[in-house]
Write a protein that holds these residues in place. Structure first.
Motif, short mmCIF file in Angstrom:
data_model
loop_
_atom_site.label_atom_id
_atom_site.label_comp_id
_atom_site.label_asym_id
_atom_site.label_seq_id
_atom_site.Cartn_x
_atom_site.Cartn_y
_atom_site.Cartn_z
N VAL A 1 -15.96 0.03 6.56
CA VAL A 1 -14.45 0.09 7.54
C VAL A 1 -14.48 1.53 7.52
CG1 VAL A 1 -11.66 0.23 6.19
CG2 VAL A 1 -14.19 -1.52 5.89
N MET A 2 -13.33 2.28 8.76
CA MET A 2 -13.07 3.83 8.67
C MET A 2 -12.18 4.25 9.31
SD MET A 2 -16.40 3.95 11.30
CE MET A 2 -16.19 2.78 11.90
N LEU A 3 -11.47 5.38 8.71
CA LEU A 3 -10.12 5.13 9.20
C LEU A 3 -10.81 6.16 10.63
CD1 LEU A 3 -7.08 5.93 9.07
CD2 LEU A 3 -7.74 7.98 6.92
N VAL A 4 -9.56 6.37 11.66
CA VAL A 4 -9.51 6.81 12.60
C VAL A 4 -8.39 7.59 12.94
CG1 VAL A 4 -10.21 7.05 14.82
CG2 VAL A 4 -11.24 5.73 13.39
N ILE A 5 -8.51 8.79 13.26
CA ILE A 5 -6.99 9.03 13.85
C ILE A 5 -6.97 9.94 14.44
CG2 ILE A 5 -4.84 10.26 12.86
CD1 ILE A 5 -5.29 9.57 9.50
N ASN A 6 -6.47 9.88 15.54
CA ASN A 6 -6.52 11.12 16.72
C ASN A 6 -8.51 10.75 17.19
OD1 ASN A 6 -3.33 11.41 17.07
ND2 ASN A 6 -4.42 13.13 15.41
N GLY A 7 -8.77 9.62 17.16
CA GLY A 7 -10.18 9.30 17.80
C GLY A 7 -11.09 10.26 17.11
N GLN A 8 -10.52 10.67 15.58
CA GLN A 8 -11.67 11.21 14.62
C GLN A 8 -11.42 10.33 13.39
OE1 GLN A 8 -10.67 15.24 14.21
NE2 GLN A 8 -11.21 16.37 15.34
N VAL A 9 -12.93 10.50 12.55
CA VAL A 9 -13.31 9.58 11.70
C VAL A 9 -13.39 10.38 10.23
CG1 VAL A 9 -14.76 8.10 10.62
CG2 VAL A 9 -14.93 7.93 12.83
N LYS A 10 -12.01 9.93 9.94
CA LYS A 10 -11.31 10.85 8.20
C LYS A 10 -12.41 10.22 6.80
CE LYS A 10 -8.63 13.29 10.80
NZ LYS A 10 -9.09 14.65 11.25
N ALA A 11 -12.37 9.27 7.28
CA ALA A 11 -13.18 8.45 5.81
C ALA A 11 -13.29 7.10 6.84
CB ALA A 11 -12.38 9.22 4.91
N SER A 12 -14.96 7.35 5.12
CA SER A 12 -15.34 5.44 6.04
C SER A 12 -15.23 4.94 4.47
CB SER A 12 -16.35 5.56 6.78
OG SER A 12 -17.01 6.44 5.68
N PHE A 13 -16.10 3.78 4.64
CA PHE A 13 -16.28 2.86 2.88
C PHE A 13 -17.25 2.07 4.25
CE2 PHE A 13 -11.63 3.03 1.49
CZ PHE A 13 -12.03 3.35 -0.17
N PRO A 14 -18.96 2.86 3.37
CA PRO A 14 -20.03 2.30 4.18
C PRO A 14 -19.88 0.90 3.78
CG PRO A 14 -20.57 3.65 2.79
CD PRO A 14 -19.44 4.29 2.85
N GLU A 15 -19.94 0.66 2.59
CA GLU A 15 -20.21 -1.06 1.34
C GLU A 15 -19.02 -1.17 1.69
OE1 GLU A 15 -24.07 -1.56 0.47
OE2 GLU A 15 -24.99 -0.20 2.29
N ALA A 16 -18.25 -2.17 1.65
CA ALA A 16 -16.74 -2.48 1.33
C ALA A 16 -17.30 -4.09 1.36
CB ALA A 16 -15.93 -2.24 2.31
N LYS A 17 -17.14 -3.99 0.45
CA LYS A 17 -17.52 -5.92 0.41
C LYS A 17 -16.18 -6.87 -0.08
CE LYS A 17 -21.44 -5.22 -1.80
NZ LYS A 17 -23.26 -4.80 -2.45
N THR A 18 -16.56 -7.88 0.80
CA THR A 18 -14.91 -8.75 0.37
C THR A 18 -15.12 -9.96 -0.38
OG1 THR A 18 -15.38 -9.67 2.29
CG2 THR A 18 -13.32 -7.66 2.43
#
Length: 135
Positions: free
Chosen positions: A75-92
């Motif tokens: 799960v990645m946060l993308v603002i203005n085309g840039q990845v600002k932060a991510s969770f590489p292994e988010a489990k639901t």
């Protein structure tokens, strides 16, 4: 013939039963900027093998998606085309919403290259490259 309210109730029960049997989950969270204010219109990108979905945050910085198959996602946060932060292994999980909040207070950019798929006109895709580096 059954009354309309009874028909609607039956449809609702069938839909809930289908979601439980299908093993779906909920992913939700809030995005806040460096000052702690909610970020409206940020993209939250959810990826897994053969799956990708992008959500927009609302005026309160909130995003939510349901009917996700139970599993592990990037799960990645993308603002203005840039990845600002991510969770590489988010489990639901089944029956329990997964809460992933992005809080950019005190975050520094890192020297990473992330490829972000940017849809263009006429249904074509382009791969954009965004490079971030420490200030």
């Amino acid at each position: 013939m059954l009354p309309k309210s009874l028909m609607l109730s039956l449809v609702g029960v069938i839909l809930v039963t289908f979601n439980v049997l299908a093993g779906t989950s909920v992913l939700e969270g809030v995005v806040k900027d460096a000052t702690g204010r909610p970020v409206k219109g940020a993209d939250v990108r959810i990826e897994a093998k053969n799956f990708s979905k992008t959500l927009k945050t609302d005026a309160n910085g909130r995003y939510v998606t349901d009917s996700l198959p139970v599993g592990t996602y990037k799960v990645m946060l993308v603002i203005n085309g840039q990845v600002k932060a991510s969770f590489p292994e988010a489990k639901t999980q089944l029956g329990k919403p997964t809460q992933l909040n992005f809080d950019l207070r005190g975050k520094r950019a890192s020297a990473n290259v992330e490829r972000v798929r940017k849809p263009t006109a006429y249904g074509q895709d382009m791969m954009g490259t965004t490079v971030t580096s420490p200030p």
